[in-house]
Design a protein around this motif. Structure first.
Motif, mmCIF file in Angstrom:
data_model
loop_
_atom_site.group_PDB
_atom_site.id
_atom_site.type_symbol
_atom_site.label_atom_id
_atom_site.label_comp_id
_atom_site.label_asym_id
_atom_site.label_seq_id
_atom_site.Cartn_x
_atom_site.Cartn_y
_atom_site.Cartn_z
ATOM 1 N N THR A 1 30.200 30.886 64.216
ATOM 2 C CA THR A 1 30.688 32.259 64.075
ATOM 3 C C THR A 1 32.203 32.300 63.901
ATOM 4 O OG1 THR A 1 28.842 33.230 65.249
ATOM 5 C CG2 THR A 1 30.923 34.418 65.386
ATOM 6 N N SER A 2 32.897 31.460 64.635
ATOM 7 C CA SER A 2 34.364 31.450 64.537
ATOM 8 C C SER A 2 34.796 31.023 63.138
ATOM 9 C CB SER A 2 34.947 30.496 65.587
ATOM 10 O OG SER A 2 34.580 30.931 66.873
ATOM 11 N N TRP A 3 34.006 30.168 62.507
ATOM 12 C CA TRP A 3 34.288 29.753 61.133
ATOM 13 C C TRP A 3 34.113 30.944 60.189
ATOM 14 C CZ3 TRP A 3 31.057 28.952 56.705
ATOM 15 C CH2 TRP A 3 31.651 28.220 55.670
ATOM 16 N N ILE B 1 40.173 28.590 65.526
ATOM 17 C CA ILE B 1 39.561 29.776 66.140
ATOM 18 C C ILE B 1 38.397 29.304 67.000
ATOM 19 C CG2 ILE B 1 38.505 32.030 65.748
ATOM 20 C CD1 ILE B 1 39.808 32.255 63.107
ATOM 21 N N SER B 2 38.374 29.754 68.242
ATOM 22 C CA SER B 2 37.279 29.347 69.129
ATOM 23 C C SER B 2 37.114 30.351 70.259
ATOM 24 C CB SER B 2 37.569 27.964 69.717
ATOM 25 O OG SER B 2 36.579 27.611 70.652
ATOM 26 N N GLN B 3 35.916 30.872 70.403
ATOM 27 C CA GLN B 3 35.644 31.762 71.527
ATOM 28 C C GLN B 3 35.864 31.014 72.835
ATOM 29 O OE1 GLN B 3 34.141 33.366 74.816
ATOM 30 N NE2 GLN B 3 32.791 31.784 74.038
ATOM 31 N N SER B 4 35.157 29.895 72.977
ATOM 32 C CA SER B 4 35.164 29.168 74.256
ATOM 33 C C SER B 4 36.458 28.422 74.488
ATOM 34 C CB SER B 4 34.024 28.153 74.267
ATOM 35 O OG SER B 4 34.210 27.217 73.217
ATOM 36 N N GLY B 5 37.090 28.000 73.392
ATOM 37 C CA GLY B 5 38.283 27.160 73.535
ATOM 38 C C GLY B 5 37.942 25.752 73.980
ATOM 39 N N GLU B 6 36.661 25.380 73.902
ATOM 40 C CA GLU B 6 36.244 24.057 74.368
ATOM 41 C C GLU B 6 35.443 23.303 73.314
ATOM 42 O OE1 GLU B 6 37.405 22.869 77.028
ATOM 43 O OE2 GLU B 6 38.010 24.643 78.179
ATOM 44 N N THR B 7 35.214 23.895 72.153
ATOM 45 C CA THR B 7 34.363 23.256 71.151
ATOM 46 C C THR B 7 34.972 21.912 70.723
ATOM 47 O OG1 THR B 7 33.630 25.412 70.445
ATOM 48 C CG2 THR B 7 33.275 23.610 68.898
ATOM 49 N N ALA B 8 34.195 20.842 70.893
ATOM 50 C CA ALA B 8 34.738 19.494 70.706
ATOM 51 C C ALA B 8 35.291 19.290 69.292
ATOM 52 C CB ALA B 8 33.654 18.467 71.010
ATOM 53 N N GLY C 1 26.093 35.734 76.311
ATOM 54 C CA GLY C 1 25.015 35.519 75.337
ATOM 55 C C GLY C 1 25.389 34.341 74.441
ATOM 56 N N VAL C 2 24.428 33.457 74.201
ATOM 57 C CA VAL C 2 24.738 32.280 73.373
ATOM 58 C C VAL C 2 25.157 32.705 71.964
ATOM 59 C CG1 VAL C 2 23.638 30.322 72.203
ATOM 60 C CG2 VAL C 2 23.472 30.550 74.677
ATOM 61 N N ALA C 3 24.509 33.747 71.459
ATOM 62 C CA ALA C 3 24.882 34.233 70.131
ATOM 63 C C ALA C 3 26.166 35.056 70.254
ATOM 64 C CB ALA C 3 23.761 35.080 69.557
ATOM 65 N N SER C 4 27.174 34.619 69.559
ATOM 66 C CA SER C 4 28.475 35.278 69.673
ATOM 67 C C SER C 4 28.463 36.632 68.956
ATOM 68 C CB SER C 4 29.525 34.369 69.046
ATOM 69 O OG SER C 4 30.792 34.880 69.256
ATOM 70 N N THR C 5 28.905 37.669 69.625
ATOM 71 C CA THR C 5 28.930 39.002 69.011
ATOM 72 C C THR C 5 30.313 39.635 69.185
ATOM 73 O OG1 THR C 5 28.005 39.900 71.065
ATOM 74 C CG2 THR C 5 26.472 39.485 69.253
ATOM 75 N N LYS D 1 18.880 33.764 62.640
ATOM 76 C CA LYS D 1 18.192 32.477 62.841
ATOM 77 C C LYS D 1 18.399 31.950 64.257
ATOM 78 C CE LYS D 1 21.316 30.478 59.665
ATOM 79 N NZ LYS D 1 21.456 29.882 58.372
ATOM 80 N N GLU D 2 19.581 32.164 64.813
ATOM 81 C CA GLU D 2 19.847 31.654 66.168
ATOM 82 C C GLU D 2 18.875 32.204 67.205
ATOM 83 O OE1 GLU D 2 24.105 32.807 66.689
ATOM 84 O OE2 GLU D 2 24.242 30.819 67.560
ATOM 85 N N ILE D 3 18.617 33.508 67.133
ATOM 86 C CA ILE D 3 17.895 34.096 68.265
ATOM 87 C C ILE D 3 16.448 34.458 67.958
ATOM 88 C CG2 ILE D 3 19.969 34.920 69.421
ATOM 89 C CD1 ILE D 3 19.277 37.730 68.384
HETATM 90 C C1 AGP Z 1 27.548 31.690 67.498
HETATM 91 O O1 AGP Z 1 26.583 32.655 67.640
HETATM 92 C C2 AGP Z 1 27.156 30.344 67.864
HETATM 93 N N1 AGP Z 1 26.428 30.234 69.041
HETATM 94 C C3 AGP Z 1 28.077 29.207 67.487
HETATM 95 O O2 AGP Z 1 28.004 29.110 66.104
HETATM 96 C C4 AGP Z 1 29.558 29.275 67.905
HETATM 97 O O3 AGP Z 1 30.200 30.299 67.225
HETATM 98 C C5 AGP Z 1 30.230 27.920 67.623
HETATM 99 O O4 AGP Z 1 29.600 26.932 68.386
HETATM 100 C C6 AGP Z 1 31.709 27.929 67.886
HETATM 101 O O5 AGP Z 1 31.981 28.212 69.218
HETATM 102 P P1 AGP Z 1 33.445 28.556 69.704
HETATM 103 O O6 AGP Z 1 33.834 29.834 69.053
HETATM 104 O O7 AGP Z 1 33.324 28.677 71.182
HETATM 105 O O8 AGP Z 1 34.321 27.431 69.289
#
Ligand code: AGP
Length: 610
Positions: free
Chosen positions: A305-307, A349-356, A400-404, A489-491
């Motif tokens: 999603t961040s992409w 760009i990253s919601q979690s700030g932890e994406t490897a 929620g796992v699906a980012s909104t 597709k995710e959910i």
């Molecule tokens: C979004 O619905 C996903 N679960 C996933 O694509 C997510 O956006 C991706 O893993 C990146 O995460 P981040 O923003 O925490 O880096």
């Protein structure tokens, strides 16, 4: 990805660990377990499946003690069964350890230890590490020394927490690449992979950095590097309250987070819009303005999603700031030796700030000399701390796992950056004021779409049995088509593809028949007529059109089977509105199919392995 909780104090550790694991469930997992020091011995309970299975096992056979570790596992090495579930013990049964990350040289470690007589019972990489620590421990090292010595031989990533039956006043945690945070209470410490597992005990936390080891007794916390240098850490306050990580009356976190968007978009803009000057104020990147203004190129790396948010940023920045922008999947960027021109600015760009992968792209960009700016949601996250500058999204915890809500905040922040730079480059005050005024209306406009959710529910009702969906959009709404398809597709596990609308006739058109729902984002913008042509191409093949159209567009009734209206806005801001119905459509379809929307199968909230 794996959830980690450790506790040392004077309370019963079992309920604390279980509550912590419950709060980390959203990260995605397939098995769960705890290890507790009980009367001088380590008792372990672990079960495949959801946390409820572990809770039942603990009801059947309770264990208690004031020192323990708990884990939810997202499998990397070995099936998600009971044997491979964490915690893992060493060969002697003295140690129990939980681990997030991947030990890349585990096979070499395992082979060496097997040659010395160690026996292994699981398929995990973690078992190799706990036994390596054990070897040092048995050879006269203290537990802390054994951990540091073993970790200096490890390649890969880890967030580990371990206990020993011979050290009842010791909880040890260490990290490299996988997040760990220590919560400090009165005579107790809770260590976890995420503050969500800590917040009900204390708001005082310290974040471990890579290659740091936290040594916790009931009254003391000492943090050292793996090389044995003591580190003075800052104590930080968790900035949100417990209600932010609870469902607050909603059936699912995803629905709550979709509904929160008027507020979170407002929060992303709060204090950042300057009406009189018609511009934006972003304190976190102000000192990098020159780098941004004179950058020959901007590079964006992100995942998922961040992409998609980064793709929208590309359209915005190229249109308004006229700087060339390149957007790349972080996972590709990190390995392809990208050309980074002198002076280029790299955004992550990253919601979690932890994406490897995103973290690796950040490091690669830095290595190649670029300034790195991060747009993150999680305050204090690794990406936020490792970047040169950045802007927080202020969307609050996304469970929620699906980012909104993080997506709309990301796009909002990208539009603020665009406005700030455009005002310094290409546009005058009156245009700037027009944009500021329009941005201020966005929360209300999002609310009005949410208020009409029943229309979307009806459409979901009609299409929830479909096997495939196509999402089409052009310009700013092409990334929205990708994001809408990803949400579905995710959910709901329905196959869905997002495409630039005109690209459809170069292949995907072959899929269209009377069974294919085609969601088309067709707002009244500069390419509206072109999108109408694409809609007609679908209709000519009997495809069924669900259009996202601009309020007042009566003409659309002649083209679409179903219409979801969104208010008009400036073209570059449309994604903030058009994504809302697509989030709701995915949500309602998934509910009708009986799917677990908050914890979809196989997915993890923050992907901390490559
Ligand atoms: C979004 O619905 C996903 N679960 C996933 O694509 C997510 O956006 C991706 O893993 C990146 O995460 P981040 O923003 O925490 O880096």
């Amino acid at each position: 990805m794996c959830g980690i909780v450790g506790y040392i104090g004077d309370k019963d550790a079992t309920p604390i660990l279980l509550e912590g694991l419950r709060r980390l469930e959203y990260r995605g997992y397939e098995s769960a377990g705890v290890a507790i020091l009980t009367n001088g011995d380590i008792s372990i309970a672990k079960e495949p499946g959801k946390l409820g299975e572990l809770e039942q096992a603990l009801t059947r056979k309770p264990i208690s003690g004031t020192l323990g570790v708990g884990h939810t596992r997202w499998a990397t090495h070995g099936l998600p069964n009971k044997m491979n579930a964490h915690p893992h013990t060493d060969f002697t049964g003295r140690l129990a350890m939980i681990h997030n990350g991947v030990i890349e040289n585990y096979q070499a470690i395992k082979t060496k230890l097997q040659a010395s007589g160690y026996e292994f019972t699981t398929e995990t990489d973690t078992e190799a590490l706990v036994n390596l620590i054990s070897e040092f421990y048995q050879n006269g090292h203290t537990l802390e020394e054994a951990v540091r010595s073993a970790l200096s031989q490890v390649e890969g990533t880890f967030g580990i927490v371990l206990i020993s039956k011979d050290d009842p006043d010791l909880l040890i945690a260490a990290r490299r690449g996988s997040p760990l945070v220590v919560g400090m209470g009165e005579g107790e410490f809770v260590v976890a992979s995420d503050v969500a597992a800590i917040i009900s005990h204390t708001k005082d936390v310290t974040y471990l950095d890579d290659n740091e080891v936290a040594v916790m007794s009931r009254n003391e916390l000492v943090i050292k590097t793996i090389d044995n240098l003591e580190v003075n850490k800052r104590v930080e306050k968790i900035s949100f309250d417990l209600d932010k990580i609870e469902k607050s009356g909603y059936d699912h976190f995803m629905l709550k987070e979709i509904m929160e968007q008027p507020q979170t978009i407002e929060d992303a803009m709060r204090g950042r819009l300057l009406l009189e000057e018609g511009t934006a104020h972003l304190g976190g990147i102000e000192h990098e303005i020159d780098s941004l203004l004179y950058a020959p190129k901007m590079l964006f790396s992100a995942c998922g999603t961040s992409w998609h948010a980064a793709l929208i940023a590309e359209y915005m920045l190229e249109e308004w700031v006229r700087t060339p922008v390149e957007v790349e999947y972080a996972s590709e960027f990190r390995y392809r030796d990208p050309v980074i021109e002198r002076g280029s600015v790299a955004f992550v760009i990253s919601q979690s700030g932890e994406t490897a992968d995103t973290l690796a792209a950040l490091k690669e960009s830095k290595r190649k000399g670029a300034k790195v700016l991060a747009l993150c949601n999680v305050v204090g996250s690794t990406i936020a701390r490792e970047s040169d500058a950045g802007v927080y999204l202020h969307a609050g915890p996304e469970i929620g796992v699906a980012s909104t809500k993080a997506f709309t905040s990301q796009v909002t922040v990208c539009s603020l950056i665009t406005l700030l730079l455009a005002r310094m480059r290409n546009i005058g005050v009156s245009k700037g004021v027009e944009i500021v005024n329009e941005m201020k209306t966005l929360p209300g406009k999002v609310q009005s779409i949410l208020d009409h959710h029943s229309v979307i529910k009806e459409i979901a009702n009609e299409f929830h049995k479909s096997q495939n969906f196509l999402y089409l959009g052009r310009g700013y709404n092409f990334p929205v088509a990708l994001e809408g398809a990803l949400k579905l597709k995710e959910i709901s596990y329905i196959h869905a593809e997002g495409y630039p609308a005109a690209e459809m006739k170069h292949g995907p058109i072959a899929l269209i028949d009377e069974n294919m729902p085609v969601v088309v984002i067709a707002t009244k913008d500069s390419i509206y007529e072109k999108v109408i042509t694409n809609i007609e191409e679908v209709r000519a093949r009997r495809g069924r059109i669900i259009a996202i159209a601009t309020e007042g567009d009566e003409e659309m009734k002649n083209h679409a089977d179903h219409i979801i209206y969104v208010p008009a806005t400036l073209e570059f801001l449309t994604p903030i509105l058009t994504i809302i119905p697509l989030q709701l459509l995915a949500y309602y379809i998934a509910i009708l199919r009986g799917c677990d929307v908050d914890q979809p199968r196989n997915l993890a909230k923050s992907v901390t392995v490559e």
